[in-house]
Design an enzyme around this catalytic site. Structure first.
Site, mmCIF file in Angstrom:
data_model
loop_
_atom_site.group_PDB
_atom_site.id
_atom_site.type_symbol
_atom_site.label_atom_id
_atom_site.label_comp_id
_atom_site.label_asym_id
_atom_site.label_seq_id
_atom_site.Cartn_x
_atom_site.Cartn_y
_atom_site.Cartn_z
ATOM 1 C CB SER A 263 -0.810 0.026 1.183
ATOM 2 O OG SER A 263 -2.184 0.679 0.705
ATOM 3 C CE LYS A 267 -0.129 5.378 -1.611
ATOM 4 N NZ LYS A 267 -1.300 4.593 -2.201
ATOM 5 C CD1 TRP A 354 -8.117 3.293 -1.116
ATOM 6 C CD2 TRP A 354 -9.963 4.402 -1.991
ATOM 7 N NE1 TRP A 354 -8.205 4.503 -0.698
ATOM 8 C CE2 TRP A 354 -9.230 5.389 -1.342
ATOM 9 C CE3 TRP A 354 -11.075 4.566 -2.772
ATOM 10 C CZ2 TRP A 354 -9.659 6.545 -1.251
ATOM 11 C CZ3 TRP A 354 -11.487 5.939 -2.490
ATOM 12 C CH2 TRP A 354 -10.743 6.905 -1.789
ATOM 13 C CG HIS A 404 -5.812 -2.509 1.201
ATOM 14 N ND1 HIS A 404 -4.928 -2.261 0.105
ATOM 15 C CD2 HIS A 404 -5.291 -2.063 2.001
ATOM 16 C CE1 HIS A 404 -4.137 -1.439 0.208
ATOM 17 N NE2 HIS A 404 -4.144 -1.348 1.489
HETATM 18 C C1 GCU Z 1 -5.511 4.339 2.322
HETATM 19 C C2 GCU Z 1 -5.057 5.440 1.147
HETATM 20 C C3 GCU Z 1 -4.115 4.643 0.153
HETATM 21 C C4 GCU Z 1 -2.899 3.712 0.858
HETATM 22 C C5 GCU Z 1 -3.797 2.936 2.132
HETATM 23 C C6 GCU Z 1 -2.678 2.068 2.631
HETATM 24 O O1 GCU Z 1 -6.431 3.539 1.970
HETATM 25 O O2 GCU Z 1 -6.168 6.004 0.833
HETATM 26 O O3 GCU Z 1 -3.560 5.430 -0.948
HETATM 27 O O4 GCU Z 1 -2.474 3.236 -0.264
HETATM 28 O O5 GCU Z 1 -4.394 3.940 2.801
HETATM 29 O O6 GCU Z 1 -1.534 2.680 2.934
HETATM 30 O O7 GCU Z 1 -3.124 1.267 3.525
#
Ligand code: GCU
Length: 429
Positions: A263, A267, A354, A404
């Site tokens: 997540s 990134k 998402w 997720h």
């Molecule tokens: C939130 C956010 C995402 C991210 C995620 C995470 O949902 O909006 O961009 O990837 O958290 O890090 O779990």
């Protein structure tokens, strides 16, 4: 002018010129003046409209331009590297019933008040030479990933909603709470080492930057710049410092360093790999917007939403794209392209809309021209694969049912992908 005067003038001017040459270019158009691209822009076309057609032009012109553009408009400029001093705190050679050696290493960066990285390193004992290593940041502290009372508890800010956290502080109750998330024993059994550290070691995940590395790169009283790094770039900087250490550890194969993350930390893994060629392979898992999903995407999280919920993740300039993501002179396929010719795997979950799994497939597809130009293959699929089927080409894609999360089964796929692209660790062929 007398000779001595000339020397004096040169002595004064040359360092200034050198400093200017070393400083980032920072010469790009204002966001309002950028042309709109409703589709993903061609990764091989330069900002001035010229197309690069050779590997040499990609390396010399387009790649450096993209690195500048991503820093200028989105992540902010990564801080400069710092010399890393490493101190091994303790070693346990009999971890996992004697299968692995566990150690904790503190990475420090000069001044005592600068934040330190506490790296947990787990290396398989049965090895015939240096082993490949996964490296990534974690959300809960090292103590949550392996149940061993020796592992230090983080003393910095913690996420309030994670197991074993009270008043934003780690407690003993969190020990071992996330064993399955990293599933380290499985990697050991497959011949891989794993190195990890808590993201808050480098920068707490909140807009207030006082406790992270940020203040240590600013001069007293210096104002923040709209192109200064955000938290994701700060974390990527931390990952690079971990790599500085890992490539020198003789137990590890410096040519098989794999950046991994889930997540927001996915990134981070992708950004870190794009900017550091010592990373041989990248696995940004369910990274979504600001990572593996298109900023122009219409599904899931938008640029405006991410900038509103997490204003500290990117630079101030990125907010100017909130209502105009089509003005971005790149999209996330260009970040993948910066990894070329190295392998990259996007892995996803069906219910994690998402993170826009379908848009991520398009991102990989759009990075292909650069991989093809470099003779590195591409994404061997024209449409999304069925669930649980790994597309194991250089640009790899995977989607499984569920939510997720990062699971033991996801790690199995990461290991298969790494085996395929970096070769199975010796003894496991
Ligand atoms: C939130 C956010 C995402 C991210 C995620 C995470 O949902 O909006 O961009 O990837 O958290 O890090 O779990």
């Amino acid at each position: 002018m007398q000779r001595t005067h000339l020397f004096l003038v040169l002595a004064l001017i040359l360092p200034l010129l050198a400093a200017l040459a070393a400083a980032p270019a920072r010469k790009f158009p204002a966001v309002a003046d950028l042309p709109a691209h409703t589709e993903l822009p061609d990764p091989l076309v330069m900002l001035n409209g010229k197309r690069v057609t050779t590997k040499e032009q990609w390396i010399k012109d387009r790649r450096p331009e993209l690195k500048e553009l991503f820093q200028y408009y989105m992540y902010g400029y990564l801080p400069p590297p710092r010399k890393v001093e490493s101190t091994t705190r303790w070693v346990n050679k009999r971890a996992f019933d004697g299968k692995a050696t566990l150690k904790e290493i503190t990475l420090s960066f000069g001044p005592a008040e600068m934040p330190k990285i506490h790296l947990l390193l787990v290396v398989p004992n049965k090895r015939k030479g240096p082993v490949p290593v996964f490296v990534g940041l974690n959300f809960c502290g090292n103590h949550a990933l392996v149940k061993d009372p020796t592992i230090r508890l983080p003393t910095v800010w913690m996420y309030p909603n994670h197991p074993g956290v009270k008043n934003n502080r780690a407690t003993d109750e969190g020990r071992g709470a996330e064993i399955d998330v990293w599933s380290i024993e499985q990697s050991i059994d497959r011949g891989y080492a794993v190195a990890t550290f808590y993201d808050g070691d480098v920068d707490p995940d909140r807009p207030d930057t006082r406790d992270g590395i940020q203040p240590h790169f600013r001069l007293e009283g210096e104002k923040p710049d709209p192109h200064d790094w955000g938290t994701i770039a700060a974390w990527a900087w931390g990952l690079h410092r971990a790599v500085d250490y890992l490539v020198k550890d003789r137990d590890l194969d410096k040519d098989r360093v794999i950046a991994v993350g889930h997540s927001r930390l996915g990134k981070t893994a992708l950004l870190a790999a794009a900017f550091d060629e010592r990373i041989a392979l990248a696995i940004p898992h369910q990274a979504g917007c600001g990572g593996t999903a298109p900023s122009r995407g219409k599904v899931g999280e938008s640029v405006k939403r991410i900038n509103t919920s997490f204003p500290h993740w990117f630079d101030a300039t990125f907010k100017e794209f909130n209502d105009h993501p089509e003005k971005l002179p790149f999209d996330q396929h260009c970040l993948v392209a910066l990894c070329a010719p190295r392998a990259v795997l996007f892995s996803n979950a069906v219910e994690d809309t998402w993170a826009n799994p379908e848009g991520q497939f398009q991102v990989l597809k759009a990075a292909e021209p650069v991989y093809r130009l470099l003779g590195a293959g591409g994404l061997d699929a024209d449409k999304m694969p069925p669930n649980n089927k790994l597309i194991a080409s250089t640009l790899g894609y995977y989607i499984r049912p569920g939510k997720h999360s990062m699971t033991k089964d996801d790690w199995k796929v990461f290991l298969d992908f790494a085996d395929k692209h970096l070769g199975k660790p010796s003894g496991k062929e």
